[in-house]
Scaffold this active site. Structure first.
Site, mmCIF file in Angstrom:
data_model
loop_
_atom_site.group_PDB
_atom_site.id
_atom_site.type_symbol
_atom_site.label_atom_id
_atom_site.label_comp_id
_atom_site.label_asym_id
_atom_site.label_seq_id
_atom_site.Cartn_x
_atom_site.Cartn_y
_atom_site.Cartn_z
ATOM 1 N N HIS A 35 51.767 -74.016 -23.346
ATOM 2 C CA HIS A 35 51.299 -75.078 -23.698
ATOM 3 C C HIS A 35 52.095 -76.371 -23.577
ATOM 4 O O HIS A 35 51.535 -77.551 -23.355
ATOM 5 C CB HIS A 35 51.118 -74.978 -25.201
ATOM 6 C CG HIS A 35 50.377 -73.681 -25.806
ATOM 7 N ND1 HIS A 35 50.706 -72.872 -26.721
ATOM 8 C CD2 HIS A 35 49.081 -73.583 -25.443
ATOM 9 C CE1 HIS A 35 49.470 -72.004 -26.969
ATOM 10 N NE2 HIS A 35 48.668 -72.314 -26.203
ATOM 11 N N ARG A 77 44.610 -69.804 -16.988
ATOM 12 C CA ARG A 77 45.722 -69.147 -16.274
ATOM 13 C C ARG A 77 45.192 -68.165 -15.129
ATOM 14 O O ARG A 77 45.959 -67.868 -14.367
ATOM 15 C CB ARG A 77 46.295 -68.322 -17.272
ATOM 16 C CG ARG A 77 47.116 -69.192 -18.385
ATOM 17 C CD ARG A 77 47.444 -68.392 -19.455
ATOM 18 N NE ARG A 77 46.268 -67.708 -20.228
ATOM 19 C CZ ARG A 77 46.065 -67.469 -21.283
ATOM 20 N NH1 ARG A 77 47.062 -67.395 -22.198
ATOM 21 N NH2 ARG A 77 45.061 -66.872 -21.741
ATOM 22 N N LYS A 122 40.087 -66.638 -39.308
ATOM 23 C CA LYS A 122 41.318 -66.014 -38.562
ATOM 24 C C LYS A 122 42.628 -66.034 -39.378
ATOM 25 O O LYS A 122 42.718 -66.850 -40.397
ATOM 26 C CB LYS A 122 41.669 -66.560 -37.322
ATOM 27 C CG LYS A 122 40.621 -66.147 -36.286
ATOM 28 C CD LYS A 122 41.179 -66.757 -34.905
ATOM 29 C CE LYS A 122 40.194 -66.184 -33.839
ATOM 30 N NZ LYS A 122 40.857 -66.729 -32.634
ATOM 31 N N SER A 177 49.433 -67.034 -26.275
ATOM 32 C CA SER A 177 49.804 -67.198 -27.617
ATOM 33 C C SER A 177 49.711 -65.483 -28.106
ATOM 34 O O SER A 177 50.237 -65.014 -28.833
ATOM 35 C CB SER A 177 49.019 -67.959 -28.577
ATOM 36 O OG SER A 177 49.470 -69.324 -28.340
#
Length: 164
Positions: A19, A92, A43, A130
């Site tokens: 990040h 990614r 969440k 993460s």
């Protein structure tokens, strides 16, 4: 040319070195970069939105053109309120691209003037997510090489608080 404000949205739970790599590079590409922490009430995050904002502000304090805020709801609505011209997203791997491409197309459908800019992290960060950091942490593994020192410290403090 008008000043370009971009939004880098995400949960940032927790903040990773990947990040930070994207924030650093985005701060050089755009006149203003808003790191927007998504508040998702469905969440259960590892860190509260307030904790994530605090850590992001601390690790980006030397970037004068970077601000950190929270948002909820549709990203395109938030971008319109901020008068943002771009959304910055990290990719990614190909699996990220599939999801991000779909989101970019939908955002473009909802807000045709909002552009999505994809950045790849530095090669040394392509494997960090993460989700993986949380999983390693929950199983007692070290994440010190994956996250900024402040985040590692806060993670270790969470363990101490739970065991107190």
């Amino acid at each position: 040319m008008a000043e370009t404000l971009a939004i880098y949205p995400g949960s940032f739970d927790p903040i990773t070195k990947g990040h930070l790599d994207l924030i650093e590079r985005g701060s050089r590409l755009f006149e203003e970069l808003v790191v927007a922490v998504l508040v998702n009430l469905e969440k259960e995050p590892l860190f509260t939105a307030e904790e994530r904002v605090d850590m992001l502000r601390q690790v980006t304090k030397d970037k004068t053109n970077v601000t950190v805020e929270t948002f909820s709801g549709l990203l395109v609505d938030y971008a319109a309120r901020k008068k943002a011209r771009a959304v910055m997203r990290g990719i990614r791997a190909f699996s990220d691209y599939d999801y991000e491409f779909q989101m970019a197309l939908m955002n473009h459908k909802l807000s045709p003037d909002l552009e999505t800019v994809f950045l790849m992290p530095a090669e040394s960060y392509t494997y960090i997510s993460s989700r993986l950091v949380r999983e390693i942490f929950r199983h007692g593994g070290s994440v010190k090489d994956l996250v900024p020192p402040l985040v590692d410290e806060r993670l270790r403090q969470k363990v101490l608080d739970r065991n107190a």
